[in-house]
Design an enzyme around this catalytic site. Structure first.
Site, mmCIF file in Angstrom:
data_model
loop_
_atom_site.group_PDB
_atom_site.id
_atom_site.type_symbol
_atom_site.label_atom_id
_atom_site.label_comp_id
_atom_site.label_asym_id
_atom_site.label_seq_id
_atom_site.Cartn_x
_atom_site.Cartn_y
_atom_site.Cartn_z
ATOM 1 N N TYR A 23 -2.186 5.343 -4.212
ATOM 2 C CA TYR A 23 -3.269 6.298 -3.960
ATOM 3 C C TYR A 23 -2.775 7.612 -4.536
ATOM 4 O O TYR A 23 -1.775 8.164 -4.063
ATOM 5 C CB TYR A 23 -3.515 6.470 -2.457
ATOM 6 C CG TYR A 23 -4.430 5.450 -1.843
ATOM 7 C CD1 TYR A 23 -5.676 5.156 -2.402
ATOM 8 C CD2 TYR A 23 -4.075 4.797 -0.662
ATOM 9 C CE1 TYR A 23 -6.523 4.226 -1.806
ATOM 10 C CE2 TYR A 23 -4.921 3.871 -0.063
ATOM 11 C CZ TYR A 23 -6.152 3.595 -0.643
ATOM 12 O OH TYR A 23 -6.985 2.678 -0.058
ATOM 13 N N SER A 75 0.824 -1.219 0.000
ATOM 14 C CA SER A 75 0.000 0.000 0.000
ATOM 15 C C SER A 75 0.855 1.265 0.000
ATOM 16 O O SER A 75 1.934 1.309 0.597
ATOM 17 C CB SER A 75 -0.876 -0.003 1.253
ATOM 18 O OG SER A 75 -1.430 1.261 1.481
ATOM 19 N N ASP A 92 -10.609 -9.350 -5.516
ATOM 20 C CA ASP A 92 -10.548 -9.536 -4.068
ATOM 21 C C ASP A 92 -11.884 -9.148 -3.458
ATOM 22 O O ASP A 92 -12.804 -8.755 -4.173
ATOM 23 C CB ASP A 92 -9.383 -8.738 -3.441
ATOM 24 C CG ASP A 92 -9.598 -7.229 -3.421
ATOM 25 O OD1 ASP A 92 -10.738 -6.762 -3.219
ATOM 26 O OD2 ASP A 92 -8.610 -6.493 -3.616
ATOM 27 N N SER A 93 -11.975 -9.254 -2.158
ATOM 28 C CA SER A 93 -13.126 -8.902 -1.316
ATOM 29 C C SER A 93 -13.947 -10.136 -0.947
ATOM 30 O O SER A 93 -14.714 -10.656 -1.762
ATOM 31 C CB SER A 93 -14.030 -7.839 -1.959
ATOM 32 O OG SER A 93 -13.296 -6.629 -2.127
ATOM 33 N N HIS A 116 -13.067 -3.035 -2.209
ATOM 34 C CA HIS A 116 -12.230 -2.611 -1.086
ATOM 35 C C HIS A 116 -12.610 -3.366 0.199
ATOM 36 O O HIS A 116 -12.534 -2.837 1.302
ATOM 37 C CB HIS A 116 -12.402 -1.105 -0.872
ATOM 38 C CG HIS A 116 -11.133 -0.377 -0.532
ATOM 39 N ND1 HIS A 116 -10.402 0.324 -1.446
ATOM 40 C CD2 HIS A 116 -10.469 -0.231 0.642
ATOM 41 C CE1 HIS A 116 -9.356 0.885 -0.853
ATOM 42 N NE2 HIS A 116 -9.369 0.550 0.421
HETATM 43 C C1 LIG Z 1 -7.422 -2.404 7.234
HETATM 44 C C2 LIG Z 1 -7.479 -2.319 5.748
HETATM 45 C C3 LIG Z 1 -6.671 -1.401 5.096
HETATM 46 C C4 LIG Z 1 -6.680 -1.342 3.698
HETATM 47 N N1 LIG Z 1 -5.823 -0.487 3.066
HETATM 48 C C5 LIG Z 1 -5.812 -0.427 1.721
HETATM 49 C C6 LIG Z 1 -4.886 0.415 1.041
HETATM 50 O O1 LIG Z 1 -4.068 1.075 1.653
HETATM 51 N N2 LIG Z 1 -4.936 0.440 -0.317
HETATM 52 C C7 LIG Z 1 -5.846 -0.304 -1.040
HETATM 53 O O2 LIG Z 1 -5.865 -0.245 -2.268
HETATM 54 N N3 LIG Z 1 -6.704 -1.132 -0.411
HETATM 55 C C8 LIG Z 1 -6.706 -1.221 0.934
HETATM 56 N N4 LIG Z 1 -7.565 -2.074 1.564
HETATM 57 C C9 LIG Z 1 -8.431 -2.961 0.748
HETATM 58 C C10 LIG Z 1 -7.711 -4.269 0.426
HETATM 59 O O3 LIG Z 1 -6.655 -4.058 -0.452
HETATM 60 C C11 LIG Z 1 -8.657 -5.313 -0.206
HETATM 61 O O4 LIG Z 1 -9.299 -4.745 -1.312
HETATM 62 C C12 LIG Z 1 -9.699 -5.859 0.768
HETATM 63 O O5 LIG Z 1 -9.190 -5.943 2.076
HETATM 64 C C13 LIG Z 1 -10.145 -7.249 0.313
HETATM 65 O O6 LIG Z 1 -11.220 -7.691 1.068
HETATM 66 P P1 LIG Z 1 -11.115 -8.704 2.299
HETATM 67 O O7 LIG Z 1 -10.523 -7.935 3.448
HETATM 68 O O8 LIG Z 1 -12.538 -9.075 2.524
HETATM 69 O O9 LIG Z 1 -10.258 -9.863 1.883
HETATM 70 C C14 LIG Z 1 -7.561 -2.166 2.957
HETATM 71 C C15 LIG Z 1 -8.373 -3.077 3.624
HETATM 72 C C16 LIG Z 1 -8.334 -3.171 5.000
HETATM 73 C C17 LIG Z 1 -9.192 -4.198 5.680
#
Ligand SMILES: Cc1cc2nc3c(=O)[nH]c(=O)nc-3n(C[C@H](O)[C@H](O)[C@H](O)COP(=O)(O)O)c2cc1C
Length: 416
Positions: A191, A168, A342-343, A311
């Site tokens: 970002y 990230s 993802d997700s 996300h």
């Molecule tokens: C605590 C946290 C911080 C995250 N930070 C970022 C980030 O900095 N950049 C980004 O593109 N996605 C971020 N995400 C989203 C993740 O990259 C990803 O899309 C998501 O966690 C996938 O879903 P899941 O947690 O259900 O596996 C974040 C997610 C969480 C839970």
């Protein structure tokens, strides 16, 4: 009430009022008499996940959810809340899990599955598994009771299992440290911020660190309402300021002046994306695509790939899960460029369903943070090992020995 149920009730009332069956016990007996088959039980009733008892070491884990319980005990409530939370009523977050049930696998028999190959190639590098680590900001806050390694621990774990990792922009460790722990360049997640000058600087720094692939996140351009976080935060007895006041900028911004800059990018457009694409040799993916319209635009605008993602239910509470969107996105984008997703991914079968729809790789977010928050690197290693094992077993059971042989015939949608 349907007519069958109505007449069943009438009959029970009749039996219960009969002198032969006086009293409520008799009425119950009558109910059993009408329906002699015992009520169905779910085996999980006898063996539920005990959310009050955490595993003591990674080997005890039966599935990835065991790590969530352990992480809940280790990570301070505010940080755990930040990680666990989605948006508003958590509709999207729940849909990310529930919607896997809209799809079934169609196992085939009598194929030789004695050797399973889960290797995947992406932009000139081969990974042992299609399961990758999503970018998650500020991971030092999530392994606080272990050894403060932040993103370096998942990198070391990704090296053990040869998985792709995406770092990230808001990581608590630098690309240099993480690449060193992974033993090869990880992907960088961008970002863009509201300033194009800063975007340029971030891109230049990523290139200088040897980054080959960059994923630009396009689904966090507005504010958000993390109610779950707000409620869990209230249970934390510590004062945030006590720790956060001395915290410097994240490594990505160590030499960048961000005063007056919106760290989100509400002004991000396709024009910005094209300008970024034209300024770098890195491969570019967009992260956060959730509609076929935007998937088509990714192809038209020369993206090297994209990541279907909401996300982890943290962007907007649309109610639309990633997995539900994938089939129509694949139809729109064709198989012209790699489509990652993802997700909500927590099981080998989740991964297999997405691969059957045409995805090249599937990302996990929170599950590896649960591993990190419970046992540091060893926890992440075990989370990845569990998912790898599940996927391999699922492939064997479904009669596919090689990822390349997976086709849409392996799944079907059972409800809209
Ligand atoms: C605590 C946290 C911080 C995250 N930070 C970022 C980030 O900095 N950049 C980004 O593109 N996605 C971020 N995400 C989203 C993740 O990259 C990803 O899309 C998501 O966690 C996938 O879903 P899941 O947690 O259900 O596996 C974040 C997610 C969480 C839970």
């Amino acid at each position: 009430m349907d007519t069958r149920e109505a007449s069943r009730r009438k009959f029970i009332q009749f039996i219960a009022s009969s002198p032969l069956f006086a009293g409520s016990t008799a009425a119950l007996a009558a109910d059993e008499f009408i329906s002699p088959i015992p009520k169905p039980t779910d085996p999980l009733i006898w063996a539920p996940l005990d959310t009050t008892k955490a595993i003591k070491n990674p080997k005890e884990a039966i599935n990835v959810f065991d790590f969530e319980v352990a992480a809940r005990q280790n990570i301070p409530p505010s940080h755990f809340g930040y990680m666990a939370a989605g948006i508003d009523d958590e509709v999207t977050l729940r849909a990310n899990r529930a919607d896997f049930l809209k799809f079934q696998l169609r196992p085939r028999r009598l194929n030789d599955v004695s050797k399973i190959d889960t290797k995947v190639e992406l932009f000139g590098r081969t990974y042992s598994s299609p399961i990758f680590l999503c970018p998650i900001g500020g991971q030092r806050a999530m392994d606080i009771n272990v050894d403060f390694q932040g993103e370096v621990a998942p990198a070391a774990a990704a090296k053990v299992g040869n998985h792709l990792q995406i770092l990230s922009t808001h990581a608590s460790r630098s690309l240099k440290d993480v690449n060193a722990a992974r033993g090869q360049p990880v992907w960088f997640q961008l970002y863009a911020t509201s300033s194009f000058e800063i975007t340029k600087q971030l891109v230049k720094n990523a290139e200088a660190a040897g980054t080959e692939v960059m994923a630009i996140t396009v689904d966090r351009t507005g504010g958000r309402n993390q109610e779950t976080l707000a409620r869990i935060q209230k249970t934390d007895t510590r004062v945030c300021e006590d720790c956060h006041k001395d915290r410097g900028p994240r490594p990505s911004f160590a030499e960048i002046d961000t005063k007056g800059v919106n760290m989100l990018s509400p002004n991000l457009t396709w024009d910005t994306i094209r300008r970024i694409r034209d300024m770098t040799k890195m491969k570019i993916l967009l992260k956060g695509i959730i509609t076929p319209e935007d998937a088509k635009l990714c192809v038209q605008n020369g993206m090297d790939g994209f990541i279907v993602s909401n996300h982890g239910g943290r962007a907007e509470d649309s109610g639309r899960s990633s997995i539900d969107s994938l089939p129509e996105i694949m139809e729109a984008a064709g198989k012209k460029i790699p489509v990652l997703i993802d997700s909500g991914f927590r099981r080998g079968t989740d991964v297999l369903k997405a691969l059957a729809m045409g995805a090249t790789a599937c990302g996990i977010g929170r599950p590896y943070i649960w591993g990190l928050g419970s046992f540091g690197q060893k926890g992440v290693e075990r989370v990845l090992e569990i998912l790898r094992t599940e996927l391999e077993v699922d492939m064997q059971q479904c009669g596919v020995a090689d990822l390349k042989k997976i086709t849409p015939a392996l799944y079907r949608r059972i409800s809209a």
